[in-house]
Design an enzyme around this catalytic site. Structure first.
Site, PDB file in Angstrom:
ATOM      1  N   HIS A   1      43.059  44.191  40.972  1.00  0.00           N
ATOM      2  CA  HIS A   1      42.854  44.549  42.386  1.00  0.00           C
ATOM      3  C   HIS A   1      42.263  43.395  43.174  1.00  0.00           C
ATOM      4  CE1 HIS A   1      38.955  45.833  40.504  1.00  0.00           C
ATOM      5  NE2 HIS A   1      38.427  45.306  41.587  1.00  0.00           N
TER       6      HIS A   1
ATOM      7  N   HIS B   1      36.298  39.951  46.395  1.00  0.00           N
ATOM      8  CA  HIS B   1      36.609  39.408  45.060  1.00  0.00           C
ATOM      9  C   HIS B   1      38.017  39.774  44.620  1.00  0.00           C
ATOM     10  CE1 HIS B   1      34.893  43.431  43.839  1.00  0.00           C
ATOM     11  NE2 HIS B   1      35.873  43.391  42.950  1.00  0.00           N
TER      12      HIS B   1
ATOM     13  N   GLU C   1      36.203  39.014  39.201  1.00  0.00           N
ATOM     14  CA  GLU C   1      35.821  40.115  38.307  1.00  0.00           C
ATOM     15  C   GLU C   1      36.829  40.100  37.172  1.00  0.00           C
ATOM     16  OE1 GLU C   1      36.281  44.020  40.079  1.00  0.00           O
ATOM     17  OE2 GLU C   1      35.060  44.969  38.541  1.00  0.00           O
TER      18      GLU C   1
HETATM   19 CO    CO Z   1      36.347  45.178  41.773  1.00  0.00          CO
END
Ligand code: CO
Length: 134
Positions: free
Chosen positions: A7, A79, A130
């Site tokens: 994502h 992010h 991440e």
């Molecule tokens: Co995230």
């Protein structure tokens, strides 16, 4: 080591307003809000088929995205999340290569119930990364 893009996360000042924009203006399917006190955020996800968008709103006084929103009050890209097959192997390899892991260096359970880690943006061209174990 690096797998698919899981994502892209966008920090927003008002999750309800951001959800309405994605639902009503963009015609997207948005999940119900989820509170993640351990991460200091409330989140919703938008499934795009090939990847997801995560909208993040601060939760609590020590939210890690509070400073980001103070700098970018209308929100902004926060992010990117990449999938890895083995998060501890990924962490150990990155540490050997000199990258900095945020927090205490141990994975936490993320919004999808899977272990996640965050990498220092200064080691990755100004991008907060991440990693999520699949
Ligand atoms: Co995230």
């Amino acid at each position: 080591m690096l797998g698919r893009l899981n994502h892209v996360a966008i920090a927003v000042p008002d999750l309800g307003a951001a959800t309405a924009i994605y639902r009503n203006m963009l015609g997207a399917k948005v999940t119900e809000p989820q509170r993640l006190p351990e991460h200091g955020v409330s989140v919703v996800f938008i499934d795009l088929g090939n990847t997801k968008i995560e909208l993040l709103e601060p939760l609590g006084v020590d939210s890690p995205i509070a400073a980001f929103l103070a700098k970018y009050p209308s929100g902004g890209m926060h992010h990117v999340c990449y999938e890895v097959p083995d998060i501890l192997a990924a962490r150990d390899r990155l540490k050997r290569e000199g990258a900095r892991i945020l927090g205490d260096g141990n994975p936490k359970i993320g919004a999808h119930g899977k272990p996640v880690l965050f990498l220092h943006p200064k080691d990755f061209n100004g991008t907060l990364i991440e990693l999520e174990q699949q």
